[in-house]
Write a protein that holds these residues in place. Structure first.
Motif, PDB file in Angstrom:
ATOM      1  N   SER A  88      48.151  54.810  30.386  1.00  0.00           N
ATOM      2  CA  SER A  88      46.750  54.473  30.114  1.00  0.00           C
ATOM      3  C   SER A  88      46.443  53.021  30.477  1.00  0.00           C
ATOM      4  O   SER A  88      45.393  52.716  31.052  1.00  0.00           O
ATOM      5  CB  SER A  88      46.421  54.728  28.638  1.00  0.00           C
ATOM      6  N   ARG A  89      47.354  52.121  30.128  1.00  0.00           N
ATOM      7  CA  ARG A  89      47.133  50.703  30.444  1.00  0.00           C
ATOM      8  C   ARG A  89      47.092  50.480  31.952  1.00  0.00           C
ATOM      9  O   ARG A  89      46.252  49.720  32.454  1.00  0.00           O
ATOM     10  CB  ARG A  89      48.229  49.850  29.803  1.00  0.00           C
ATOM     11  N   ARG A  90      48.026  51.133  32.677  1.00  0.00           N
ATOM     12  CA  ARG A  90      48.049  50.956  34.129  1.00  0.00           C
ATOM     13  C   ARG A  90      46.784  51.517  34.771  1.00  0.00           C
ATOM     14  O   ARG A  90      46.249  50.929  35.716  1.00  0.00           O
ATOM     15  CB  ARG A  90      49.295  51.622  34.713  1.00  0.00           C
ATOM     16  N   ARG A  91      46.280  52.618  34.263  1.00  0.00           N
ATOM     17  CA  ARG A  91      45.033  53.174  34.788  1.00  0.00           C
ATOM     18  C   ARG A  91      43.854  52.240  34.498  1.00  0.00           C
ATOM     19  O   ARG A  91      43.009  52.004  35.375  1.00  0.00           O
ATOM     20  CB  ARG A  91      44.780  54.549  34.172  1.00  0.00           C
ATOM     21  N   MET A  92      43.812  51.716  33.301  1.00  0.00           N
ATOM     22  CA  MET A  92      42.723  50.808  32.941  1.00  0.00           C
ATOM     23  C   MET A  92      42.773  49.525  33.775  1.00  0.00           C
ATOM     24  O   MET A  92      41.734  49.004  34.207  1.00  0.00           O
ATOM     25  CB  MET A  92      42.769  50.491  31.447  1.00  0.00           C
ATOM     26  N   ASP A  93      43.987  49.030  34.037  1.00  0.00           N
ATOM     27  CA  ASP A  93      44.129  47.840  34.877  1.00  0.00           C
ATOM     28  C   ASP A  93      43.623  48.107  36.294  1.00  0.00           C
ATOM     29  O   ASP A  93      42.952  47.263  36.905  1.00  0.00           O
ATOM     30  CB  ASP A  93      45.593  47.386  34.917  1.00  0.00           C
ATOM     31  N   TRP A 123      41.423  50.464  37.218  1.00  0.00           N
ATOM     32  CA  TRP A 123      39.969  50.617  37.181  1.00  0.00           C
ATOM     33  C   TRP A 123      39.284  49.250  37.142  1.00  0.00           C
ATOM     34  O   TRP A 123      38.292  49.023  37.829  1.00  0.00           O
ATOM     35  CB  TRP A 123      39.556  51.436  35.960  1.00  0.00           C
ATOM     36  N   ALA A 124      39.827  48.369  36.322  1.00  0.00           N
ATOM     37  CA  ALA A 124      39.223  47.045  36.174  1.00  0.00           C
ATOM     38  C   ALA A 124      39.295  46.257  37.481  1.00  0.00           C
ATOM     39  O   ALA A 124      38.336  45.561  37.852  1.00  0.00           O
ATOM     40  CB  ALA A 124      39.913  46.270  35.054  1.00  0.00           C
ATOM     41  N   SER A 125      40.418  46.350  38.197  1.00  0.00           N
ATOM     42  CA  SER A 125      40.552  45.589  39.441  1.00  0.00           C
ATOM     43  C   SER A 125      39.626  46.107  40.533  1.00  0.00           C
ATOM     44  O   SER A 125      39.277  45.373  41.462  1.00  0.00           O
ATOM     45  CB  SER A 125      42.006  45.630  39.918  1.00  0.00           C
ATOM     46  N   TRP A 126      39.213  47.344  40.436  1.00  0.00           N
ATOM     47  CA  TRP A 126      38.308  47.936  41.417  1.00  0.00           C
ATOM     48  C   TRP A 126      36.877  48.072  40.888  1.00  0.00           C
ATOM     49  O   TRP A 126      36.047  48.770  41.477  1.00  0.00           O
ATOM     50  CB  TRP A 126      38.831  49.303  41.853  1.00  0.00           C
ATOM     51  N   GLU A 127      36.602  47.421  39.777  1.00  0.00           N
ATOM     52  CA  GLU A 127      35.269  47.534  39.158  1.00  0.00           C
ATOM     53  C   GLU A 127      34.128  47.219  40.117  1.00  0.00           C
ATOM     54  O   GLU A 127      33.128  47.962  40.159  1.00  0.00           O
ATOM     55  CB  GLU A 127      35.176  46.638  37.926  1.00  0.00           C
ATOM     56  N   PRO A 128      34.180  46.137  40.910  1.00  0.00           N
ATOM     57  CA  PRO A 128      33.054  45.852  41.814  1.00  0.00           C
ATOM     58  C   PRO A 128      32.771  46.995  42.795  1.00  0.00           C
ATOM     59  O   PRO A 128      31.618  47.321  43.058  1.00  0.00           O
ATOM     60  CB  PRO A 128      33.511  44.581  42.545  1.00  0.00           C
ATOM     61  N   VAL A 129      33.836  47.599  43.325  1.00  0.00           N
ATOM     62  CA  VAL A 129      33.653  48.707  44.261  1.00  0.00           C
ATOM     63  C   VAL A 129      33.055  49.914  43.548  1.00  0.00           C
ATOM     64  O   VAL A 129      32.156  50.581  44.067  1.00  0.00           O
ATOM     65  CB  VAL A 129      34.993  49.082  44.924  1.00  0.00           C
ATOM     66  N   SER A 130      33.544  50.171  42.350  1.00  0.00           N
ATOM     67  CA  SER A 130      33.045  51.316  41.576  1.00  0.00           C
ATOM     68  C   SER A 130      31.557  51.169  41.276  1.00  0.00           C
ATOM     69  O   SER A 130      30.769  52.102  41.470  1.00  0.00           O
ATOM     70  CB  SER A 130      33.820  51.449  40.264  1.00  0.00           C
ATOM     71  N   ARG A 131      31.164  49.992  40.797  1.00  0.00           N
ATOM     72  CA  ARG A 131      29.763  49.779  40.415  1.00  0.00           C
ATOM     73  C   ARG A 131      28.837  49.736  41.629  1.00  0.00           C
ATOM     74  O   ARG A 131      27.691  50.184  41.566  1.00  0.00           O
ATOM     75  CB  ARG A 131      29.638  48.506  39.592  1.00  0.00           C
ATOM     76  N   ALA A 132      29.341  49.250  42.758  1.00  0.00           N
ATOM     77  CA  ALA A 132      28.521  49.176  43.965  1.00  0.00           C
ATOM     78  C   ALA A 132      28.251  50.555  44.558  1.00  0.00           C
ATOM     79  O   ALA A 132      27.327  50.720  45.363  1.00  0.00           O
ATOM     80  CB  ALA A 132      29.209  48.295  45.010  1.00  0.00           C
TER      81      ALA A 132
END
Length: 282
Positions: A258-263, A265-274
């Motif tokens: 879970s932690r690795r998945r959350m990390d 997701w967080a590192s790719w947050e700009p791409v996800s939100r864009a």
């Protein structure tokens, strides 16, 4: 965790009850004075202590046969009047790299692990819904936490089971019916010794050799009785969880994944939100 002892004996319906975890669940229920419908491909009352007498109904059942599943549930209702706890435990494991699976081998993995549990859930739900009570327990796996080399198809079947069960839990809750998924780690059952294997492709030889080195020390597993004690606590709970991890290794692995998945997701947050910008319907 709030628990309360049941006011009267309950009736359990347990699949894959002839051995391993399934047998442990059935025995634990019988030893506390409950009634048990023990279903398996091959099962006889003498598989259990004869003292349980008329509190045990042993049914021969292939959970991949939908009509047979519905007939077995009807037989259980006729014998005991109602069902309280349903444990979808029947399962098989096929080992092999994803590329190696034939269509027949892939479908066979899903027939038991996913469709078998689906048929049982569909068969019991009308009875539980009519009473406005009951608990369906889906025996999932550590493999539902993530895919691993050589267990990809097994993981896929357990991921499918959990996706279906998560939706089922929300649907069933409308009628007062509970659904929980149990994710066990290693237990001394015949799951590994009886598993099927694909025909190995030479190209995966190095990976298999690496896996063998990782597993060289062998497995340190637990007694099925401990899993049964946990499931009894689960169904006794006034507020059972949707998911229950069994074992320290599984517990730690779940948090690590879970932690690795959350990390990630967080590192790719700009791409996800864009990737989202609402516009009116065309």
């Amino acid at each position: 965790m709030r628990t309360s002892a049941p006011s009267a004996p309950r009736t359990w319906f347990v699949t894959g009850a002839s051995r391993g975890l399934g047998r442990a669940f059935a025995v634990a229920a019988l030893e506390r004075g409950d009634r048990v419908v023990a279903a398996a491909r091959s099962i006889v009352p003498t598989d259990f202590d004869e003292r349980h007498g008329d509190r045990l109904l042993a049914l021969t059942l292939d959970v991949t046969d939908r009509a047979a599943v519905f007939a077995a549930v009807d037989t259980a209702i006729q014998r005991f009047g109602q069902l309280d706890v349903v444990v979808n435990n029947a399962g098989t494991m096929s080992s092999g790299m994803v590329e190696e699976f034939t269509e027949a081998e892939a479908r066979a993995q899903f027939e038991v692990n996913f469709f078998g549990a689906l048929w049982v859930s569909q068969a019991v739900l009308p009875h539980l819904r009519a009473r406005g009570a009951g608990h369906i327990v889906q025996i999932s796996s550590i493999a539902a936490l993530g895919g691993f080399p050589s267990t990809g198809m097994y993981s896929a079947s357990k991921f499918a089971l959990e996706g279906m069960s998560e939706a089922l839990a929300m649907e069933a809750a409308t009628f007062g019916v509970k659904v929980s998924m149990v994710q066990p780690g290693g237990y001394w059952t015949d799951l590994y010794t009886s598993m099927a294997s694909t025909t190995p492709m030479e190209t995966y030889g190095p990976l298999r050799a690496e896996l063998e080195r990782q597993w060289a020390d062998g497995s340190i597993d637990s007694e099925p009785r401990l899993a049964a004690e946990a499931v009894v606590k689960l169904v006794d709970s006034d507020d059972p969880p949707l998911r229950l991890l069994l074992g320290s290794m599984v517990y730690d692995l779940a948090f690590d994944i879970s932690r690795r998945r959350m990390d990630t997701w967080a590192s790719w947050e700009p791409v996800s939100r864009a990737a989202e910008h609402a516009v009116p319907a065309p």
